[in-house]
Design an enzyme around this catalytic site. Structure first.
Site: not given
Ligand code: ADE
Ligand code: ZN
Length: 359
Positions: A19, A297, A216, A219, A21
């Protein structure tokens, strides 16, 4: 660096990251460099003083108030990515840092919809990030996978068209280690607001075609976002999933179905979901037999790469080396790679455990 006795053990532990990005690896330094290289105008510091310099932007990243607040910077900064080489350079910069932190297998998200929305071709994004992956495999010996992330704040039609385009081009892997370029699909961006099953049609088609799936969920949202992802999307993983601990029955289901949670400790603090890492339900997940991996992340925004997250968990929970070996093995098992690579990664984890116990 953490102050725990296990720091070196954690640094050298062979890790899988599931995870991260790639766009979340765009550090303020890279934002300014690429803006200059591509003649992209960043916001005027007279209006937005945080865009004075990389240092002021770093400082500003300490003050996110929410997921959407962070996302506004994440999407704005992406505008500096224009050419194939920019995407390749960004991916390569992530892989180099991840390798130093002990990552040996990386599954990385990318957001093509967002780039296409601002006029960058899908091929430019995919080829650039793909080149970065190939370079990491060749020069660092890592295994890598791309996960295409649909974003919830852009039109659903765009997401569907993008999925169909990928299918037509044969971009999606349907067997682990297949020849295609994208290992699976995910979805992200704002959680609360859009329908919980927004991408149902895409995910059902993906399942029918044997494409791997994650989302996702949980969160910012409560556990109902997690059950919606399981029921409507038939995911094999949940990204974040922090709120799962609020629903004991759902925890049992996640454990029984061997769903992997990709937990991102630093995100929870930087986006103010909790005050301290020790409020993460790490022990609850372990006691319930829930498999999870620890991830970074958006390391350029949340204070550090994967080792920073491992160390934060260790400082908060004081896990044993044996418990970490178990976490590392679970994250190998939850990876979207074939049996041969899994066996190699498991061997690396075992050898590390052995070296540590003999030292
Ligand atoms: N895109 C990039 N990081 C994210 C996150 N923590 N939550 C949702 N979308 C994202
Ligand atoms: Zn993410």
């Amino acid at each position: 660096m953490c102050r725990t006795a296990l720091h070196n053990f954690l640094r050298d532990l062979p890790k899988c990251e599931h995870h991260v990005h790639l766009e979340g690896c765009l550090t303020p330094e890279l934002v300014f460099d690429l803006a200059k290289r591509n003649g992209v105008q960043l916001p005027d510091p007279a209006q937005q003083p945080e865009f004075q310099s990389p240092a002021t932007l770093h400082q500003h990243y300490e003050q996110f108030q929410s997921l959407d607040h962070f996302l506004s910077y994440y999407f704005l900064s992406m505008s500096v990515l224009q050419h194939r080489a920019d995407f390749e350079d960004l991916a390569w910069s992530y892989f180099c840092q991840a390798y130093e932190d002990g990552v040996r297998h990386a599954e990385v998200f990318f957001d093509p919809q967002e780039h296409m929305h601002r006029g960058v071709a899908y091929e430019t994004v995919l080829d650039g990030f793909g080149q970065g992956c190939r370079r990491a495999e060749r020069e660092l010996g890592m295994s890598t996978k791309l996960i295409l992330c649909y974003v919830r704040h852009l039109p659903l039609d765009d997401a569907m068209q993008l999925f169909v385009l990928g299918l037509k081009r044969g971009d999606f892997e349907t067997t682990p280690d297949g020849p295609a370029k994208i290992a699976g699909i995910g979805c992200s961006s704002s959680e609360i607001g859009p329908p919980k099953d927004l991408f149902r049609e895409i995910y059902v088609m993906a399942r029918d075609k044997g494409i791997a799936r994650t989302a996702h969920a949980g969160e910012e949202g409560d556990p109902s976002y997690i059950s919606a992802a399981l029921d409507a999307y038939h995911v094999q993983r949940i990204d974040h999933g922090t709120s799962l601990a609020d629903d004991a029955m759902l925890m049992e289901r996640v454990a029984r179905e061997e769903i992997l949670l990709t937990v991102c400790p630093a995100t929870n603090i930087k986006l103010r979901y909790m005050d301290r890492i020790d409020q993460l339900p790490i022990r609850e997940f372990m006691n319930a037999g829930i498999r999870f991996s620890i991830n970074s992340d958006d390391p350029a925004y949340f204070g550090g790469f994967i080792l920073h997250n491992y160390c934060a968990v260790q400082e908060a929970f004081d896990l044993s080396a044996k418990e970490w070996i178990e976490i590392a093995k679970n994250s190998v098992q939850g990876s979207w790679v074939g049996d041969e690579r899994k066996a190699e990664l498991l061997r690396m984890v075992d050898e590390h455990g052995l070296r540590f116990s003999e030292a």
